[in-house]
Motif scaffolding. Sequence first.
Motif, short mmCIF file in Angstrom:
data_model
loop_
_atom_site.label_atom_id
_atom_site.label_comp_id
_atom_site.label_asym_id
_atom_site.label_seq_id
_atom_site.Cartn_x
_atom_site.Cartn_y
_atom_site.Cartn_z
N GLY A 218 37.91 60.69 -23.77
CA GLY A 218 38.75 61.78 -24.32
C GLY A 218 39.63 62.76 -23.24
N ASP A 219 39.10 64.26 -23.72
CA ASP A 219 39.87 65.50 -22.49
C ASP A 219 39.69 65.26 -21.17
OD1 ASP A 219 37.47 66.29 -23.09
OD2 ASP A 219 38.61 68.31 -23.77
N LYS A 220 39.09 64.35 -21.12
CA LYS A 220 38.85 64.30 -19.74
C LYS A 220 38.84 62.78 -18.66
CE LYS A 220 35.86 67.51 -19.72
NZ LYS A 220 36.08 68.22 -19.31
N GLY A 221 40.14 62.47 -19.40
CA GLY A 221 40.58 61.04 -18.75
C GLY A 221 39.80 59.55 -19.56
N GLY A 222 39.35 58.71 -18.39
CA GLY A 222 39.17 57.59 -18.57
C GLY A 222 39.04 56.86 -16.76
N MET A 223 38.51 55.63 -17.11
CA MET A 223 37.87 54.61 -16.46
C MET A 223 38.43 53.45 -16.68
SD MET A 223 34.27 56.05 -15.20
CE MET A 223 34.45 55.53 -13.82
N TYR A 224 39.42 52.35 -15.22
CA TYR A 224 39.34 51.41 -15.32
C TYR A 224 38.99 50.63 -14.37
CZ TYR A 224 42.27 47.27 -15.64
OH TYR A 224 43.40 45.98 -15.13
N LEU A 225 37.98 49.27 -14.33
CA LEU A 225 36.84 48.45 -13.87
C LEU A 225 37.90 47.40 -14.44
CD1 LEU A 225 35.12 48.04 -11.56
CD2 LEU A 225 33.55 47.25 -13.54
N ASN A 226 38.48 46.13 -12.84
CA ASN A 226 39.23 45.35 -13.14
C ASN A 226 37.99 44.06 -11.95
OD1 ASN A 226 39.83 45.59 -10.34
ND2 ASN A 226 42.20 46.25 -11.16
N LYS A 227 38.29 43.38 -11.57
CA LYS A 227 37.65 42.92 -10.20
C LYS A 227 37.74 42.82 -9.11
CE LYS A 227 38.55 37.96 -12.91
NZ LYS A 227 39.19 36.38 -13.09
N GLU A 228 38.61 43.94 -8.79
CA GLU A 228 38.94 44.63 -7.99
C GLU A 228 38.76 45.65 -7.41
OE1 GLU A 228 42.71 43.30 -6.02
OE2 GLU A 228 42.05 41.30 -5.78
N MET A 229 38.87 46.68 -8.08
CA MET A 229 39.43 48.21 -7.95
C MET A 229 38.26 48.89 -9.40
SD MET A 229 40.49 48.50 -4.82
CE MET A 229 41.61 50.33 -5.08
N LEU A 230 37.91 50.64 -9.29
CA LEU A 230 37.50 50.70 -10.29
C LEU A 230 38.22 51.90 -10.24
CD1 LEU A 230 35.45 51.72 -12.82
CD2 LEU A 230 34.22 52.67 -9.99
N TYR A 231 38.84 52.28 -11.58
CA TYR A 231 39.96 53.91 -10.96
C TYR A 231 39.57 54.60 -12.21
CZ TYR A 231 42.87 49.21 -9.26
OH TYR A 231 43.78 49.15 -8.68
N SER A 232 39.89 55.59 -11.60
CA SER A 232 39.33 57.15 -12.54
C SER A 232 40.48 58.33 -13.16
CB SER A 232 38.18 58.13 -11.62
OG SER A 232 38.21 58.90 -12.88
N PHE A 233 41.09 57.93 -13.94
CA PHE A 233 42.04 58.67 -14.41
C PHE A 233 42.15 60.51 -15.46
CE2 PHE A 233 41.57 55.09 -16.83
CZ PHE A 233 42.13 55.73 -18.49
N PRO A 234 43.00 61.14 -15.16
CA PRO A 234 42.55 61.93 -15.94
C PRO A 234 43.67 62.03 -17.22
CG PRO A 234 44.15 61.91 -14.53
CD PRO A 234 43.87 60.89 -14.20
N ALA A 235 43.29 62.50 -18.16
CA ALA A 235 44.65 62.90 -20.19
C ALA A 235 45.75 63.55 -19.23
CB ALA A 235 43.32 63.17 -20.30
N VAL A 236 46.54 63.33 -19.92
CA VAL A 236 47.40 63.61 -19.92
C VAL A 236 47.56 64.93 -20.67
CG1 VAL A 236 50.25 63.91 -20.48
CG2 VAL A 236 49.16 61.87 -19.90
N ASP A 237 48.41 65.96 -19.95
CA ASP A 237 48.30 67.39 -20.40
C ASP A 237 49.06 67.79 -21.53
OD1 ASP A 237 47.46 69.90 -21.13
OD2 ASP A 237 48.07 71.06 -19.09
N ILE A 238 48.50 67.87 -23.38
CA ILE A 238 49.81 68.32 -23.48
C ILE A 238 48.80 68.91 -24.97
CG2 ILE A 238 51.48 65.90 -23.28
CD1 ILE A 238 48.41 65.68 -26.07
N VAL A 239 49.90 69.53 -26.13
CA VAL A 239 49.26 70.32 -26.98
C VAL A 239 48.86 68.87 -28.01
CG1 VAL A 239 50.05 71.22 -29.09
CG2 VAL A 239 50.66 71.84 -26.53
#
Length: 321
Positions: A218-239
Amino acid sequence: MSDNTQRPLVVCFGEILWDIFPTYKKIGGAPLNVAYHLHKMNIDSHIITKLGNDDGGQKILSRLKEVDACTKYIQVDPAQKTGTVFATFDDKNEASYEFLKNSAWDFIDFKQEDYDLVAQSDAFVFGTLASRTAHTRETLHKLLDAAKYKVYDVNFRPPHYDLDAVIELMHKADLLKMNKFELKEVLTHLEQPYTTEEEAIKFAQKHFNCDEIIVSKGDKGGMYLNKEMLYSFPAVDIVIRDTVGSGDSFLAGFLAAKLRGDDPIRVIKRAASLGAFVTSHTGANPEYETEDFELFYQDTIFKDELITCKNILEEAKNPVK
């Protein structure tokens, strides 16, 4: 994936229905939402579903033809009604849903031409809701045999899911997408303790032998895991206007960028931006031009350095003692 002379081909499977909101109604259903936004991103997208032979079904077909969407693989049922869901919102703009039982999409038939289409596709997208009945679930499992890249959008709509059936489908997926609460529920069913987000997503990847996992927060963004890397990303700040379809548009943005060969950072940014763009509008499938989204993307997307990365391959080779 497709060669450079062709647009990538994505097939979405499952429900098309009428979203009935407190003051208006719109066409929806997660597979349709994904296909709609893929179409906007210039991806060759198709949907396999079933409508009723009724006024609601005819209006959906007419609307899809207006936006130049393919209707070739949409079945029509003379006995069952077109799907309907009633949506309500809480004080945080989060939606809850009540679905009509025995809708036409509960009875999607297996057809050889659908199987052949899935076999040609670069990605086959399916969700949880459409597997609530044995008839459509059996069709889904047959089509999965043809798919090269299986994308399972885990989406719990109580009481319309069975965790054993969900887990069976999760074992077949190449890419799993779910939210944090769905991940927790799956782990609880597997009697696996939920310690941290990172450990939970790593466990799921190993347990289901799945190449990629997306976990939305949700408003905390998310995570993406593939075979090599774990990515953590924020949410886009919008109304936020409403959250209906935000996860579906995120997935469409993700697949559109991935199938075109973008690097994971750009894939994440495109996905997060399209999800935010739709959330800033009303309804899951707002009318827009691709240029509108591109301007939004340039104006609002977060910087690369806000995406944190962890190399899980190196971590596995050099575990912390």
